[in-house]
Design a protein around this motif. Structure first.
Motif, PDB file in Angstrom:
ATOM      1  N   VAL A 238      16.158   0.727  -1.195  1.00  0.00           N
ATOM      2  CA  VAL A 238      14.857   1.145  -0.680  1.00  0.00           C
ATOM      3  C   VAL A 238      14.425   0.142   0.373  1.00  0.00           C
ATOM      4  N   VAL A 239      13.988   0.643   1.530  1.00  0.00           N
ATOM      5  CA  VAL A 239      13.580  -0.217   2.644  1.00  0.00           C
ATOM      6  C   VAL A 239      12.166   0.159   3.087  1.00  0.00           C
ATOM      7  N   ALA A 240      11.353  -0.851   3.360  1.00  0.00           N
ATOM      8  CA  ALA A 240      10.008  -0.629   3.893  1.00  0.00           C
ATOM      9  C   ALA A 240       9.766  -1.646   5.005  1.00  0.00           C
ATOM     10  N   ASN A 241       9.840  -1.192   6.246  1.00  0.00           N
ATOM     11  CA  ASN A 241       9.644  -2.069   7.404  1.00  0.00           C
ATOM     12  C   ASN A 241       8.214  -1.983   7.909  1.00  0.00           C
ATOM     13  N   MET A 242       7.480  -3.070   7.791  1.00  0.00           N
ATOM     14  CA  MET A 242       6.113  -3.171   8.324  1.00  0.00           C
ATOM     15  C   MET A 242       5.235  -2.014   7.828  1.00  0.00           C
ATOM     16  N   VAL A 243       5.309  -1.765   6.529  1.00  0.00           N
ATOM     17  CA  VAL A 243       4.612  -0.636   5.921  1.00  0.00           C
ATOM     18  C   VAL A 243       3.459  -1.078   5.029  1.00  0.00           C
ATOM     19  N   LEU A 244       3.637  -2.173   4.289  1.00  0.00           N
ATOM     20  CA  LEU A 244       2.670  -2.532   3.250  1.00  0.00           C
ATOM     21  C   LEU A 244       1.256  -2.694   3.788  1.00  0.00           C
ATOM     22  N   HIS A 245       1.103  -3.202   5.014  1.00  0.00           N
ATOM     23  CA  HIS A 245      -0.250  -3.417   5.522  1.00  0.00           C
ATOM     24  C   HIS A 245      -0.934  -2.119   5.940  1.00  0.00           C
ATOM     25  N   HIS A 246      -0.225  -0.983   5.776  1.00  0.00           N
ATOM     26  CA  HIS A 246      -0.815   0.324   6.076  1.00  0.00           C
ATOM     27  C   HIS A 246      -1.127   1.132   4.813  1.00  0.00           C
ATOM     28  N   VAL A 247      -0.691   0.678   3.637  1.00  0.00           N
ATOM     29  CA  VAL A 247      -0.839   1.500   2.431  1.00  0.00           C
ATOM     30  C   VAL A 247      -2.051   1.056   1.619  1.00  0.00           C
ATOM     31  N   PRO A 248      -2.696   1.994   0.901  1.00  0.00           N
ATOM     32  CA  PRO A 248      -3.938   1.659   0.193  1.00  0.00           C
ATOM     33  C   PRO A 248      -3.761   0.702  -0.969  1.00  0.00           C
TER      34      PRO A 248
END
Length: 333
Positions: A238-248
Protein backbone atom coordinates in the motif's frame (compact mmCIF):
# COMPACT_ATOMS: atom_id res chain seq x y z
CA UNK A 1 19.60 11.67 56.35
CA UNK A 2 19.06 9.18 53.55
CA UNK A 3 15.60 8.36 54.92
CA UNK A 4 14.67 12.06 55.02
CA UNK A 5 15.80 12.54 51.39
CA UNK A 6 13.77 9.54 50.28
CA UNK A 7 10.72 10.89 52.11
CA UNK A 8 11.16 14.27 50.40
CA UNK A 9 11.37 12.56 47.01
CA UNK A 10 8.15 10.63 47.69
CA UNK A 11 6.34 13.84 48.63
CA UNK A 12 7.63 15.49 45.48
CA UNK A 13 6.29 12.61 43.38
CA UNK A 14 2.89 12.84 45.05
CA UNK A 15 2.81 16.60 44.48
CA UNK A 16 3.51 16.02 40.77
CA UNK A 17 0.76 13.39 40.47
CA UNK A 18 -1.96 15.45 42.14
CA UNK A 19 -2.59 17.84 39.18
CA UNK A 20 -2.86 14.87 36.80
CA UNK A 21 -5.56 13.16 38.85
CA UNK A 22 -7.32 16.46 39.49
CA UNK A 23 -7.35 17.35 35.78
CA UNK A 24 -8.63 13.92 34.78
CA UNK A 25 -11.16 13.62 37.60
CA UNK A 26 -14.08 14.87 35.52
CA UNK A 27 -16.35 12.80 33.21
CA UNK A 28 -16.25 15.41 30.43
CA UNK A 29 -12.46 15.57 30.45
CA UNK A 30 -12.24 11.79 30.30
CA UNK A 31 -14.53 11.88 27.27
CA UNK A 32 -12.27 14.51 25.68
CA UNK A 33 -9.28 12.21 26.22
CA UNK A 34 -11.27 9.39 24.69
CA UNK A 35 -12.10 11.22 21.45
CA UNK A 36 -8.46 12.33 21.14
CA UNK A 37 -7.21 8.75 21.12
CA UNK A 38 -6.20 9.03 17.47
CA UNK A 39 -7.78 12.24 16.22
CA UNK A 40 -6.67 15.83 16.58
CA UNK A 41 -9.46 18.34 17.11
CA UNK A 42 -9.66 22.10 17.30
CA UNK A 43 -11.36 24.00 20.12
CA UNK A 44 -14.39 24.79 17.96
CA UNK A 45 -14.71 21.16 16.88
CA UNK A 46 -14.53 19.94 20.48
CA UNK A 47 -17.13 22.55 21.47
CA UNK A 48 -19.32 21.21 18.69
CA UNK A 49 -18.80 17.61 19.81
CA UNK A 50 -19.74 18.28 23.41
CA UNK A 51 -22.30 21.04 22.79
CA UNK A 52 -20.71 23.64 25.01
CA UNK A 53 -19.42 27.18 24.66
CA UNK A 54 -15.92 27.71 23.36
CA UNK A 55 -14.89 29.55 26.53
CA UNK A 56 -15.88 26.57 28.70
CA UNK A 57 -14.10 24.09 26.44
CA UNK A 58 -10.99 26.28 26.38
CA UNK A 59 -10.91 26.22 30.20
CA UNK A 60 -11.02 22.41 30.30
CA UNK A 61 -8.32 22.13 27.65
CA UNK A 62 -6.09 24.62 29.47
CA UNK A 63 -6.32 22.62 32.72
CA UNK A 64 -5.60 19.33 30.91
CA UNK A 65 -2.69 20.83 29.01
CA UNK A 66 -1.15 22.23 32.18
CA UNK A 67 -1.35 18.76 33.77
CA UNK A 68 0.38 17.16 30.77
CA UNK A 69 -2.66 15.25 29.52
CA UNK A 70 -2.88 17.20 26.25
CA UNK A 71 -0.60 19.24 24.06
CA UNK A 72 -1.55 22.02 21.63
CA UNK A 73 -0.75 21.77 17.94
CA UNK A 74 -0.84 24.95 15.87
CA UNK A 75 -2.41 24.57 12.42
CA UNK A 76 -1.99 27.99 10.87
CA UNK A 77 -4.13 30.41 12.87
CA UNK A 78 -6.01 27.65 14.68
CA UNK A 79 -5.02 25.63 17.74
CA UNK A 80 -5.75 21.90 17.75
CA UNK A 81 -5.25 19.51 20.64
CA UNK A 82 -3.88 15.98 20.78
CA UNK A 83 -2.50 13.57 23.32
CA UNK A 84 1.21 14.09 24.03
CA UNK A 85 3.58 12.43 21.58
CA UNK A 86 6.41 11.91 24.04
CA UNK A 87 5.79 10.01 27.26
CA UNK A 88 8.89 8.91 29.17
CA UNK A 89 8.51 5.33 30.42
CA UNK A 90 10.87 6.12 33.35
CA UNK A 91 8.96 9.14 34.69
CA UNK A 92 6.24 8.44 37.23
CA UNK A 93 4.06 11.28 35.92
CA UNK A 94 4.25 9.99 32.34
CA UNK A 95 3.56 6.44 33.51
CA UNK A 96 0.47 7.73 35.27
CA UNK A 97 -0.73 9.61 32.18
CA UNK A 98 -0.20 6.52 30.02
CA UNK A 99 -2.21 4.41 32.48
CA UNK A 100 -5.07 6.94 32.36
CA UNK A 101 -5.08 6.74 28.55
CA UNK A 102 -5.04 2.94 28.58
CA UNK A 103 -7.90 2.81 31.07
CA UNK A 104 -10.15 5.35 29.39
CA UNK A 105 -9.60 3.69 25.99
CA UNK A 106 -11.28 0.56 27.31
CA UNK A 107 -14.57 2.45 27.53
CA UNK A 108 -16.49 2.49 24.21
CA UNK A 109 -17.50 5.88 22.86
CA UNK A 110 -21.25 6.58 23.06
CA UNK A 111 -22.99 6.21 19.71
CA UNK A 112 -24.11 9.84 19.54
CA UNK A 113 -20.54 11.03 20.10
CA UNK A 114 -19.18 8.72 17.40
CA UNK A 115 -21.80 10.09 15.01
CA UNK A 116 -20.66 13.65 15.71
CA UNK A 117 -17.03 12.68 15.12
CA UNK A 118 -18.00 11.17 11.78
CA UNK A 119 -19.84 14.38 10.91
CA UNK A 120 -16.71 16.44 11.55
CA UNK A 121 -14.63 14.03 9.46
CA UNK A 122 -17.21 14.34 6.68
CA UNK A 123 -16.97 18.14 6.85
CA UNK A 124 -13.20 17.91 6.50
CA UNK A 125 -13.46 15.42 3.62
CA UNK A 126 -15.99 17.61 1.82
CA UNK A 127 -13.67 20.59 2.18
CA UNK A 128 -10.82 18.64 0.56
CA UNK A 129 -13.04 17.18 -2.15
CA UNK A 130 -14.43 20.60 -3.12
CA UNK A 131 -10.88 21.92 -3.45
CA UNK A 132 -9.77 19.13 -5.79
CA UNK A 133 -12.94 19.35 -7.86
CA UNK A 134 -12.26 23.06 -8.33
CA UNK A 135 -8.52 22.76 -8.99
CA UNK A 136 -8.16 19.37 -10.71
CA UNK A 137 -6.70 20.96 -13.83
CA UNK A 138 -4.07 22.79 -11.79
CA UNK A 139 -3.29 19.84 -9.52
CA UNK A 140 0.39 19.47 -10.47
CA UNK A 141 1.03 23.21 -10.28
CA UNK A 142 -0.67 23.44 -6.87
CA UNK A 143 1.27 20.49 -5.45
CA UNK A 144 4.60 21.70 -6.77
CA UNK A 145 4.18 24.93 -4.82
CA UNK A 146 5.28 22.70 -1.94
CA UNK A 147 7.30 19.86 -3.46
CA UNK A 148 8.00 18.82 -7.04
CA UNK A 149 6.73 15.30 -7.72
CA UNK A 150 10.15 13.82 -8.48
CA UNK A 151 11.59 15.02 -5.18
CA UNK A 152 9.51 12.52 -3.21
CA UNK A 153 8.45 10.04 -5.91
CA UNK A 154 11.98 9.02 -6.85
CA UNK A 155 13.07 8.12 -3.29
CA UNK A 156 9.86 6.13 -2.81
CA UNK A 157 10.38 4.32 -6.12
CA UNK A 158 14.01 3.60 -5.24
CA UNK A 159 12.98 2.15 -1.87
CA UNK A 160 10.31 -0.05 -3.47
CA UNK A 161 12.66 -1.34 -6.16
CA UNK A 162 15.22 -2.20 -3.52
CA UNK A 163 12.59 -4.12 -1.55
CA UNK A 164 11.24 -5.80 -4.69
CA UNK A 165 14.45 -7.82 -5.03
CA UNK A 166 13.37 -9.76 -1.93
CA UNK A 167 9.62 -9.13 -1.81
CA UNK A 168 6.89 -10.44 -4.10
CA UNK A 169 4.09 -7.91 -4.47
CA UNK A 170 1.26 -9.49 -6.42
CA UNK A 171 -1.26 -6.79 -5.53
CA UNK A 172 -0.65 -3.10 -4.83
CA UNK A 173 -2.82 -0.19 -3.77
CA UNK A 174 -2.16 3.51 -4.17
CA UNK A 175 -4.30 5.74 -1.98
CA UNK A 176 -4.84 9.13 -3.63
CA UNK A 177 -2.95 8.64 -6.92
CA UNK A 178 -3.45 12.23 -8.06
CA UNK A 179 -2.75 12.42 -11.78
CA UNK A 180 -1.47 8.84 -11.74
CA UNK A 181 2.21 9.63 -12.23
CA UNK A 182 3.34 6.99 -9.69
CA UNK A 183 1.13 4.22 -11.08
CA UNK A 184 3.75 3.34 -13.69
CA UNK A 185 6.20 2.41 -10.90
CA UNK A 186 3.61 0.22 -9.17
CA UNK A 187 2.54 -1.33 -12.47
CA UNK A 188 6.11 -2.50 -13.07
CA UNK A 189 6.49 -3.93 -9.56
CA UNK A 190 3.11 -5.59 -9.12
CA UNK A 191 0.82 -7.85 -11.12
CA UNK A 192 -2.35 -5.97 -10.19
CA UNK A 193 -2.67 -2.35 -9.05
CA UNK A 194 -5.68 -0.53 -7.59
CA UNK A 195 -5.80 3.28 -7.61
CA UNK A 196 -8.22 4.64 -5.00
CA UNK A 197 -9.46 8.24 -4.88
CA UNK A 198 -12.63 9.97 -3.71
CA UNK A 199 -12.28 12.62 -6.43
CA UNK A 200 -13.84 11.64 -9.75
CA UNK A 201 -11.96 14.44 -11.50
CA UNK A 202 -8.58 13.19 -10.25
CA UNK A 203 -9.42 9.59 -11.18
CA UNK A 204 -10.23 10.76 -14.70
CA UNK A 205 -6.78 12.34 -14.96
CA UNK A 206 -5.16 9.18 -13.56
CA UNK A 207 -7.08 7.10 -16.11
CA UNK A 208 -5.74 9.24 -18.96
CA UNK A 209 -2.22 8.73 -17.61
CA UNK A 210 -2.69 4.95 -17.60
CA UNK A 211 -3.98 5.02 -21.17
CA UNK A 212 -1.04 7.14 -22.34
CA UNK A 213 1.47 4.91 -20.51
CA UNK A 214 -0.35 1.70 -21.59
CA UNK A 215 -0.73 0.46 -18.05
CA UNK A 216 -3.13 -2.44 -18.46
CA UNK A 217 -2.98 -3.85 -14.94
CA UNK A 218 -4.43 -0.84 -13.07
CA UNK A 219 -8.02 -0.59 -11.82
CA UNK A 220 -9.53 2.76 -10.84
CA UNK A 221 -11.84 2.78 -7.80
CA UNK A 222 -13.79 5.85 -6.72
CA UNK A 223 -14.19 5.88 -2.96
CA UNK A 224 -12.27 5.69 0.31
CA UNK A 225 -10.50 2.91 2.18
CA UNK A 226 -13.83 1.81 3.67
CA UNK A 227 -14.93 1.04 0.11
CA UNK A 228 -12.17 -1.53 -0.30
CA UNK A 229 -12.64 -2.94 3.19
CA UNK A 230 -16.30 -3.57 2.38
CA UNK A 231 -15.25 -5.40 -0.80
CA UNK A 232 -12.83 -7.60 1.12
CA UNK A 233 -9.80 -6.58 -0.95
CA UNK A 234 -6.28 -7.43 0.24
CA UNK A 235 -2.90 -6.11 -0.90
CA UNK A 236 0.78 -6.90 -0.49
CA UNK A 237 1.79 -3.25 -0.87
CA UNK A 238 0.00 0.00 0.00
CA UNK A 239 1.41 3.39 -1.02
CA UNK A 240 0.26 6.89 -0.06
CA UNK A 241 2.25 9.76 -1.58
CA UNK A 242 1.59 13.18 -0.03
CA UNK A 243 -1.93 12.13 0.96
CA UNK A 244 -2.18 12.25 4.76
CA UNK A 245 -2.31 16.05 4.97
CA UNK A 246 -5.45 15.95 2.79
CA UNK A 247 -7.48 13.34 4.73
CA UNK A 248 -9.85 14.11 7.63
CA UNK A 249 -8.44 11.46 10.01
CA UNK A 250 -4.83 10.55 9.13
CA UNK A 251 -4.50 7.99 11.93
CA UNK A 252 -7.34 5.96 10.45
CA UNK A 253 -5.38 5.54 7.23
CA UNK A 254 -2.87 3.44 9.16
CA UNK A 255 -5.62 1.28 10.66
CA UNK A 256 -7.24 0.80 7.26
CA UNK A 257 -3.94 0.12 5.50
CA UNK A 258 -3.13 -2.56 8.08
CA UNK A 259 -6.59 -4.11 7.64
CA UNK A 260 -6.18 -4.11 3.85
CA UNK A 261 -2.70 -5.67 3.86
CA UNK A 262 -1.82 -9.33 3.71
CA UNK A 263 0.53 -10.62 6.39
CA UNK A 264 4.04 -9.47 5.54
CA UNK A 265 2.63 -6.53 3.61
CA UNK A 266 4.29 -3.13 3.39
CA UNK A 267 2.86 0.38 3.77
CA UNK A 268 5.03 3.12 2.26
CA UNK A 269 4.27 6.81 2.54
CA UNK A 270 5.82 10.12 1.63
CA UNK A 271 4.52 12.99 3.69
CA UNK A 272 5.28 16.51 4.84
CA UNK A 273 6.95 17.02 8.18
CA UNK A 274 5.23 19.47 10.51
CA UNK A 275 5.54 23.08 9.27
CA UNK A 276 4.02 26.52 9.84
CA UNK A 277 3.32 27.69 6.27
CA UNK A 278 -0.40 28.33 6.60
CA UNK A 279 -0.82 29.41 2.94
CA UNK A 280 -0.70 25.70 1.98
CA UNK A 281 -4.23 25.26 3.32
CA UNK A 282 -5.79 27.78 0.97
CA UNK A 283 -3.54 27.26 -2.04
CA UNK A 284 -3.07 23.47 -1.94
CA UNK A 285 -6.18 22.22 -0.15
CA UNK A 286 -4.21 20.94 2.85
CA UNK A 287 -6.19 20.05 5.98
CA UNK A 288 -3.05 19.58 8.10
CA UNK A 289 0.30 21.37 8.17
CA UNK A 290 2.38 18.18 8.06
CA UNK A 291 3.13 15.70 10.84
CA UNK A 292 5.83 14.93 13.36
CA UNK A 293 7.61 11.64 12.55
CA UNK A 294 6.68 10.44 16.03
CA UNK A 295 2.99 10.88 15.18
CA UNK A 296 3.25 8.54 12.21
CA UNK A 297 5.23 6.01 14.23
CA UNK A 298 2.64 6.05 17.03
CA UNK A 299 -0.29 5.65 14.63
CA UNK A 300 1.48 2.78 12.89
CA UNK A 301 2.24 1.03 16.18
CA UNK A 302 -1.40 1.27 17.24
CA UNK A 303 -2.36 -0.31 13.91
CA UNK A 304 0.04 -3.19 14.57
CA UNK A 305 2.64 -2.07 12.01
CA UNK A 306 6.40 -2.10 12.58
CA UNK A 307 8.44 0.92 11.46
CA UNK A 308 11.16 0.23 8.90
CA UNK A 309 13.42 2.47 6.85
CA UNK A 310 12.99 6.25 6.93
CA UNK A 311 14.38 9.09 4.87
CA UNK A 312 14.09 12.85 5.33
CA UNK A 313 14.37 15.25 2.39
CA UNK A 314 14.89 18.95 3.00
CA UNK A 315 13.49 21.36 0.39
CA UNK A 316 14.72 24.85 -0.41
CA UNK A 317 11.35 26.47 0.36
CA UNK A 318 11.53 25.37 4.01
CA UNK A 319 9.43 22.21 3.74
CA UNK A 320 10.75 18.79 4.68
CA UNK A 321 9.43 15.50 3.32
CA UNK A 322 9.63 12.19 5.18
CA UNK A 323 9.60 8.86 3.38
CA UNK A 324 8.57 6.03 5.72
CA UNK A 325 7.89 2.32 5.46
CA UNK A 326 5.85 0.16 7.84
CA UNK A 327 5.45 -3.63 7.86
CA UNK A 328 2.65 -5.92 8.89
CA UNK A 329 5.03 -8.28 10.61
CA UNK A 330 6.68 -8.38 14.03
CA UNK A 331 10.13 -8.60 12.48
CA UNK A 332 11.37 -6.11 9.94
CA UNK A 333 12.96 -7.48 6.74
Amino acid sequence: MTSMNAHATDLSSVDALAPIFKASGDPLRLEILRVLRRDTFGVLELSQLFEMRQSGMSHHLKVMHKAGLLEPQREGNAIFYRRPLHLDSDKLTDQTIRQIFETVDKVPLPGHLQEKIEAIRTQRADQSQVFFARHAEQFREQQELIAAFDLYAEPVAELLRKRASKQSWQTSLEIGPGEGAFLKVLSELSGHVVALDNSRDMLAKATRTCIEERLNNVDMIEGVTDTLLARGDAFDLVVANMVLHHVPSPADIFLDAAALMNNGGCFVISELCSHDQDWAKENCGDLWLGFEPEELTAWAAEAGLSAGEQLFIGLRNGFQVQVREFWKTTAQP
